[in-house]
Design a protein around this motif. Structure first.
Motif, short mmCIF file in Angstrom:
data_model
loop_
_atom_site.label_atom_id
_atom_site.label_comp_id
_atom_site.label_asym_id
_atom_site.label_seq_id
_atom_site.Cartn_x
_atom_site.Cartn_y
_atom_site.Cartn_z
N HIS A 205 68.76 80.35 66.80
CA HIS A 205 68.62 79.13 65.88
C HIS A 205 69.90 79.15 64.68
O HIS A 205 70.51 78.27 64.73
N PHE A 258 68.93 69.76 61.95
CA PHE A 258 68.68 70.97 61.38
C PHE A 258 69.67 71.04 59.96
O PHE A 258 69.34 71.24 59.12
N LYS A 270 64.22 73.33 54.58
CA LYS A 270 64.77 74.21 55.91
C LYS A 270 63.75 74.44 56.87
O LYS A 270 63.57 74.44 58.02
N GLU A 274 62.73 73.86 60.85
CA GLU A 274 62.43 74.79 61.55
C GLU A 274 61.28 74.91 62.30
O GLU A 274 61.17 75.49 63.57
N CYS A 297 65.24 76.75 69.42
CA CYS A 297 64.41 75.31 68.90
C CYS A 297 63.05 75.79 69.49
O CYS A 297 62.86 76.46 70.51
#
Length: 471
Positions: A205, A258, A270, A274, A297
């Motif tokens: 990520h 993101f 954030k 996520e 992801c």
């Protein structure tokens, strides 16, 4: 999170959904997730949510830019923040556990790629795509760094980033689609940063998000509809589900999302970014160059109708794959607190050769209905909220001019700004309860069409508000 009653007939509901032919939904590509060497967003603080007057698309309520959220405004502040951040070469950032991913010798990237091709560890196409992308990325970055407004003092370690990508693609070629134990990737659901027990942890990520940031002009980025995002956070915290009905413009849309949520709006958003589950085409887990980014992801993968029919001998297996994906989505909705993103249009928006504009593709009412029926079948219909979303992300990673094609399309990037609008929740008009028989069926069908038109209209209104047609 709210846990609803287990629906007794969830499996039969899933089969019913596929029979309606609703699986030809728009499938995000997810290919560009960027690499791992840049200023962490916590240190960077990211730029501003564009200091501009409040925006209202409707007289009463609608999309408004909320300037009270924690953001960083002004070129001077952002430049000082970026300048204060130390360089982050990939090898240093990965730490001891992941040092294996970066070669210790000083071999040039093009020579290393050739060596891996000669040894059969990479394919010729891999080398062609990666090396061209590497050169293009350096050119885009050099052009950006020449701008007085470029926010980052420390240069992004492009060579290190692509050296890491080469090793990840090489690893994928050796053991394809190996996210979990005892199964290949793409059977239905892949959580973010999933690893097999015998695979050392690697933060895919962060790798992807950091690879995106150097190409983003944060001074000009814009997020509209923040009050709707605040409402969404409350709904998710209460155990409800949220579905973003979005247009789709770039292979990097996931990582653009993101960066916008985290860097423009701060750490409060954030976690929201996520936790998003992206519905994507199964191809994102078959293209070896895409997989390192896809792993960053949460993914639910499905075959579109076009790809189901492309290989007749695999049609039954692909349909079973889709049924499993929908069953998993139903389980997530039933559990509650699920935030899902998908593009009910059929693919990425492309620039019109005649007008030069990037016009969002029309939504498919069947794709939206698919998600609604899954939620209803999971006993979560009343707890699942639909929000149109507009993305203006085309220029960072433009799609090829034509639709479809083989795995491994050419990658080219540009330095540009990104914009996003989160529109008002779609509110249905109830069907007349006095209707029966054919009249009721017609009314329900019309409601599906009207719902789709409303969602698309709101998305397009938001798209215009964030300057999507000016890309």
């Amino acid at each position: 999170a709210h846990t609803g009653d287990n629906p007794p007939n969830l499996h039969s509901k899933m089969l019913r959904i596929t029979a309606v032919g609703l699986l030809c939904c728009a499938l995000p590509s997810l290919a560009f997730s960027p690499s791992s060497t840049f200023i962490s967003s916590r240190r960077m603080g990211a730029a501003s949510a564009a200091s501009q007057p409040a925006l209202s698309l409707r007289a009463s309520q609608g999309l408004r830019h909320q300037a009270t959220l924690p953001t960083m405004t002004g070129t001077k502040e952002m430049t000082e923040k970026a300048a204060a951040s130390p360089p982050n070469p990939v090898a240093a950032k990965l730490g001891k556990d992941c040092g294996w991913i970066v070669p210790e010798d000083d071999m040039a990237l093009d020579k290393r790629v050739k060596m891996y091709i000669d040894d059969g560890e990479l394919q010729e196409a891999d080398g062609h795509i990666i090396l061209n992308w590497w050169q293009n990325y350096k050119e885009a970055l050099s052009s950006a760094e020449a701008l007085p407004s470029y926010p980052y003092k420390e240069r992004f370690a492009v060579d290190d980033a692509f050296a890491t990508l080469v090793e990840l693609v090489r690893k994928e070629r050796k053991r394809p689609h190996y996210f979990n134990n005892d199964k290949e990737t793409g059977t239905y659901y892949e959580p973010m940063n999933q690893h097999a027990d015998d695979t050392r942890f690697f933060d895919y990520h962060e790798f992807g998000v950091d690879f995106t940031r150097p190409l983003v002009d944060f001074h000009k980025c814009n997020v509209v509809g923040v009050e709707n995002l605040e409402k969404i956070k409350e709904q998710l915290a209460a155990g409800d589900n949220v579905v973003f009905l979005s247009n789709h413009q770039s292979e990097s849309d996931t990582h653009c999302l993101f960066t916008l949520l985290e860097d423009q709006l701060g750490d409060d958003f954030k976690k929201l970014s996520e936790d998003i589950v992206f519905m994507a085409g199964e191809r994102v887990l078959r293209d070896a160059i895409v997989v390192p980014f896809s792993r960053g992801c949460n993914l639910l993968t499905v075959y579109s109708k076009k790809h189901i029919d492309s290989e007749p001998e695999l049609k039954a297996a692909k349909m079973q794959h889709n049924q499993r994906s929908m069953k998993q989505l139903g389980a997530l909705f039933n559990k509650g607190g699920t935030c899902m993103w998908f593009a009910p249009s059929g693919g990425r928006d492309r620039r019109d050769p005649e007008t030069g504009k990037v016009d969002p593709a029309m939504f498919d009412p069947n794709a939206i209905e698919m998600v609604r029926l899954v939620a209803e079948g999971a006993g979560a219909g009343a707890r699942t909220h639909l929000y149109p979303m507009a993305l203006a992300t085309h220029n960072i990673f433009p799609p090829p001019a034509t639709v479809g094609g083989a795995l491994g399309e050419e990658r080219r990037v540009q330095y540009t700004h990104l914009s996003m609008a989160v529109c008002d929740e779609v509110q249905d008009t109830p069907v007349d309860t006095s209707l029966t028989g054919m009249e009721l069926r017609r009314a329900v069908k019309q409601l599906r069409v009207d719902r789709c038109k409303l969602a698309y209209g709101e998305m397009k209104e938001g798209y215009e508000a964030i300057g999507g047609f000016d890309q």
